[in-house]
Design a protein around this motif. Structure first.
Motif, PDB file in Angstrom:
ATOM      1  N   ASN A 304      58.075   2.809 110.682  1.00 43.53           N
ATOM      2  CA  ASN A 304      58.291   3.749 111.777  1.00 43.53           C
ATOM      3  C   ASN A 304      58.534   2.963 113.068  1.00 43.53           C
ATOM      4  N   PRO A 305      59.643   3.226 113.768  1.00 40.97           N
ATOM      5  CA  PRO A 305      60.019   2.352 114.887  1.00 40.97           C
ATOM      6  C   PRO A 305      58.939   2.127 115.947  1.00 40.97           C
ATOM      7  N   ARG A 350      43.840   3.791 120.077  1.00 46.32           N
ATOM      8  CA  ARG A 350      45.226   4.238 120.215  1.00 46.32           C
ATOM      9  C   ARG A 350      45.939   3.406 121.280  1.00 46.32           C
ATOM     10  N   PHE A 351      47.167   3.065 120.999  1.00 41.03           N
ATOM     11  CA  PHE A 351      47.976   2.270 121.933  1.00 41.03           C
ATOM     12  C   PHE A 351      49.203   3.107 122.279  1.00 41.03           C
ATOM     13  N   VAL A 352      49.185   3.660 123.471  1.00 46.33           N
ATOM     14  CA  VAL A 352      50.235   4.615 123.837  1.00 46.33           C
ATOM     15  C   VAL A 352      51.404   3.872 124.494  1.00 46.33           C
ATOM     16  N   GLN A 353      52.556   4.063 123.877  1.00 51.21           N
ATOM     17  CA  GLN A 353      53.736   3.342 124.360  1.00 51.21           C
ATOM     18  C   GLN A 353      54.300   3.980 125.628  1.00 51.21           C
ATOM     19  N   THR A 372      54.712   9.679 118.963  1.00 44.05           N
ATOM     20  CA  THR A 372      54.340   9.613 117.551  1.00 44.05           C
ATOM     21  C   THR A 372      54.759   8.251 116.979  1.00 44.05           C
ATOM     22  N   SER A 373      54.303   7.952 115.749  1.00 39.73           N
ATOM     23  CA  SER A 373      54.666   6.678 115.106  1.00 39.73           C
ATOM     24  C   SER A 373      56.155   6.574 114.874  1.00 39.73           C
ATOM     25  N   LEU A 377      63.305   6.903 120.680  1.00 40.45           N
ATOM     26  CA  LEU A 377      64.058   6.715 121.917  1.00 40.45           C
ATOM     27  C   LEU A 377      63.274   6.049 123.049  1.00 40.45           C
ATOM     28  N   GLY A 378      61.960   6.186 123.032  1.00 40.94           N
ATOM     29  CA  GLY A 378      61.137   5.545 124.068  1.00 40.94           C
ATOM     30  C   GLY A 378      61.271   4.033 124.071  1.00 40.94           C
ATOM     31  N   LEU A 379      61.742   3.477 122.944  1.00 43.05           N
ATOM     32  CA  LEU A 379      61.858   2.016 122.845  1.00 43.05           C
ATOM     33  C   LEU A 379      62.861   1.447 123.846  1.00 43.05           C
ATOM     34  N   LYS A 380      63.759   2.296 124.309  1.00 41.04           N
ATOM     35  CA  LYS A 380      64.814   1.766 125.184  1.00 41.04           C
ATOM     36  C   LYS A 380      64.232   1.211 126.480  1.00 41.04           C
TER      37      LYS A 380
END
Ligand SMILES: Nc1nc2c(c(=O)[nH]1)N[C@H]1C(S)=C(S)[C@@H](COP(=O)(O)OP(=O)(O)OC[C@H]3O[C@@H](n4cnc5c(N)ncnc54)[C@H](O)[C@@H]3O)O[C@H]1N2
Ligand code: MOO
Length: 409
Positions: A304-305, A350-353, A372-373, A377-380
């Motif tokens: 999961n990304p 928990r590690f919130v991105q 969520t796992s 799109l938040g990775l950008k």
């Protein structure tokens, strides 16, 4: 199933990797960026190595209250004037020049009036005015970069500036990156219904580069049972000279989550199969012993990304940094104002991105829209993880929250 907390897993790896043998090699400076200093790197000479002029102007052999000086020579940076300069004489010189030994001060060219071979001072300088003294920044033999330092471009430039031509670095860690799943296609390949792009392959390759790994061996396995045997052989060949095996996907409990099986065939001893954290709980740790060499850590991270991104930073980065011989490899924790709400229960750590930014000079943490796992799109823009330890209460907008900044500072 063997679940560890992140702290337990980190301690386990620290203990195992404490026995790592590091090999030193000497590389030219232009290839030292991102490597780890294998020895203290020292100054071969003081800095600056000569009395240096910070300005384009005139070096003066002072002559009491006299304001008129005769210009006897002109030099550019890299040239030096070794003839005696007598009281009342000046040498025209440029920024970076060695100040002639018999001169006691420098004046900027804007501070004089020049007429032919003479200059007229507007003010009378004091001895040592506008001269950068020898060793202002460091003396010969001083340690510039201590063993275990990650060599940034600035660090390499300092090593070069101080006379180091061959940089002692640890032999680089060879990483094998494996992705898993029939649903994955590489960028440029045709995507069928039910398939997605193998975005983690690109995510991990760049994250590895950020850690100084210039190129990692890469292999994709399909996870199809009928191909498992041949894929094991392919991975075995690639793994033969790897110092670290990193994978994403295929580590949970599904029928085709075959990475642990594959690792077992490579000779890995399983250390754990799950980490008590979210996201990224689906996480395999193993070790392949090598006769006469370092054992090879195997980190099977979630597919999961978002979970993969978190696990890469929380599990793989500390292992990688220790394997590479880096000292002080922790991410900094910054207390931020929360821009949003963190309302989820925290039955485990928990590690919130999200993204750490600044508002009116104060650090602010904005959680990703979806946390969520499987979120992608938040990775950008993600550059940080808010720390929500097990059983910590929900937080609302404006609350203080500790945040791991996923950057070297
Ligand atoms: N019955 C259960 N199901 C699941 C559990 C569980 O405990 N019981 N755990 C869930 C958790 S938590 C996670 S996280 C995932 C982890 O699964 P895997 O690590 O085995 O990963 P896959 O199943 O291969 O893939 C999960 C997801 O991610 C996508 N993926 C995989 N690789 C990539 C890649 N290289 N690039 C982009 N996306 C990738 C894949 O298509 C899946 O959608 O398991 C839960 N299930
Ligand atoms: O391993 Mo999963 O990422 O906990 O969410």
């Amino acid at each position: 199933m063997n679940a560890l907390t992140l702290a337990e897993a980190a301690a386990l790896w620290r203990g195992i990797l404490a026995h790592t043998t590091h090999t030193i090699e000497y590389v030219p400076p232009d290839t030292a960026w991102g490597r780890i200093a294998a020895a203290d790197i020292c100054a071969a000479h003081p800095y600056p190595p000569y009395r240096k002029s910070p300005f384009d102007g005139y070096a003066l052999c002072l002559n009491g209250k006299e304001r008129s000086y005769e210009v006897v020579a002109t030099i550019g940076a890299g040239e030096h004037y070794d003839e005696p300069v007598l009281p009342g004489q000046a040498v025209r010189l440029m920024t970076g020049c060695a100040v002639p030994r018999s001169c006691q001060a420098v004046v900027m060219q804007e501070a004089v009036r020049r007429q032919g071979k003479r200059i007229e001072l507007t003010t009378i300088p004091l001895p040592e005015d506008n001269i950068i003294p020898i060793g202002e920044e460091c003396l010969s033999g001083e340690v510039l970069l201590s063993q275990g330092t990650y060599l940034t471009s600035g660090a390499v430039s300092v090593a070069v500036a101080m006379g180091n031509t061959a940089i002692p670095v640890y032999k680089d860690v060879r990483v094998l990156l494996v992705t898993s799943g029939r649903e994955l296609v590489m960028a440029g390949q045709e995507r069928q219904y039910g398939q997605i792009y193998n975005s983690n392959a690109y995510l991990f390759q760049q994250l590895l580069r950020n850690e100084g790994i210039r190129s990692a061996a890469f292999c994709h396995v399909s996870d199809a049972p009928e191909r498992l045997a041949s894929e094991i052989e392919r991975v075995r060949e690639l793994a033969a000279d790897a110092d670290l095996i990193l994978s994403t996907g295929g580590v949970s409990v599904g029928l085709y989550d075959t990475m642990p099986q594959l690792f077992q065939h490579l000779g890995a001893r399983e250390l754990y199969r799950r980490i008590a954290m979210r996201p990224g709980s689906a996480s395999y740790g193993g070790l392949i012993e090598r006769k006469g060499g370092n054992a090879v850590p195997v980190l099977g991270l979630s597919g999961n990304p978002s979970a993969a991104f978190n696990a890469f930073h929380l599990l793989a980065v500390p292992v990688l940094r220790q394997l590479r011989g880096e000292k002080r490899g922790d991410f900094p924790v910054v207390t931020c104002r929360l821009n949003g709400n963190l309302t989820k229960e925290n039955p485990v750590d928990r590690f919130v991105q999200g993204r750490l930014s600044f508002a009116q000079g104060q650090p602010v943490f904005t959680p990703n829209h979806v946390v969520t796992s499987s979120a992608l799109l938040g990775l950008k823009a993600a550059n940080a993880l808010a720390l929500r330890p097990k059983h910590s209460p929900p937080l609302t907008n404006g609350a203080e929250v500790p945040v791991l900044l996923l950057r070297r500072i």
